[in-house]
Write a protein that holds these residues in place. Structure first.
Motif, PDB file in Angstrom:
ATOM      1  N   GLY A  87      -2.434  -4.867  -4.543  1.00 17.97           N
ATOM      2  CA  GLY A  87      -3.652  -4.984  -3.750  1.00 17.97           C
ATOM      3  C   GLY A  87      -3.589  -6.036  -2.658  1.00 17.97           C
ATOM      4  O   GLY A  87      -4.590  -6.345  -2.021  1.00 17.97           O
ATOM      5  N   ASN A  88      -2.396  -6.601  -2.416  1.00 16.74           N
ATOM      6  CA  ASN A  88      -2.242  -7.604  -1.355  1.00 16.74           C
ATOM      7  C   ASN A  88      -2.070  -6.959   0.019  1.00 16.74           C
ATOM      8  O   ASN A  88      -2.156  -7.646   1.034  1.00 16.74           O
ATOM      9  CB  ASN A  88      -1.043  -8.508  -1.649  1.00 16.74           C
ATOM     10  N   GLU A  90      -2.568  -2.847   2.086  1.00 18.49           N
ATOM     11  CA  GLU A  90      -2.989  -1.445   2.019  1.00 18.49           C
ATOM     12  C   GLU A  90      -1.891  -0.583   2.639  1.00 18.49           C
ATOM     13  O   GLU A  90      -1.128  -1.047   3.488  1.00 18.49           O
ATOM     14  CB  GLU A  90      -4.286  -1.247   2.826  1.00 18.49           C
TER      15      GLU A  90
END
Length: 165
Positions: A87-88, A90
């Motif tokens: 999730g760091n 996209e």
């Protein structure tokens, strides 16, 4: 403290290596590794597209280079996937979001000994070559071109294939 660290001084070109018992390959130039041309990614490529390109072309990593020729860093398949899954980043983010901007450069004329010192701390080095570019108005300037990416495995393969014991 870096100025008393000989390996750091050698790696950064402030000191010539004075090691007494160098291996046979120590003074051979990087250009003898016969590296293949690297896959280059432009900074606007999305993370998803970078993953697709790297997988399709069979590369683990690629330098990210602006159209101006400025080397922005290195993107790796594993870091891109890990960043997206954590999730760091996209899938739609530009690849620059997951680019390693801390990297070492080495020239074609540099020695394998210098490369060996770099690879003691870094997973790879970007091989660069200075090239003169001339404009229509007669102006000229030196431009740094990415010639390849070299890893410890490349050095080990060269040494083992050419071992002169």
């Amino acid at each position: 403290s870096k100025f008393v660290n000989d390996k750091w001084m050698i790696k950064n070109g402030f000191l010539n290596d004075v090691q007494e018992h160098k291996p046979w390959w120590w003074n051979i130039k990087v250009q003898k590794l016969n590296l293949s041309a690297p896959l280059i990614l432009l900074p606007e490529v999305s993370c998803q597209k970078a993953i697709e390109i790297l997988q399709e072309k069979g590369y683990d990593q690629a330098p990210v280079v602006a159209e101006s020729g400025l080397i922005l860093g290195m993107v790796t398949l594993s870091n891109t996937l890990t960043s997206v899954l954590a999730g760091n980043a996209e899938f739609s983010d530009p690849v620059t979001k997951v680019t390693y901007d801390q990297f070492s450069k080495i020239g074609l004329e540099d020695s394998l000994g210098k490369l060996s010192c770099i690879l003691e701390n870094d997973h790879f080095a970007i091989v660069v070559h200075e090239q003169m570019q001339c404009g229509g108005n007669g102006s000229s300037f030196m431009k740094e071109m990415v010639f390849g990416v070299v890893t410890a495995m490349d050095l080990l393969t060269f040494v083992s294939r050419n071992d002169k014991k």
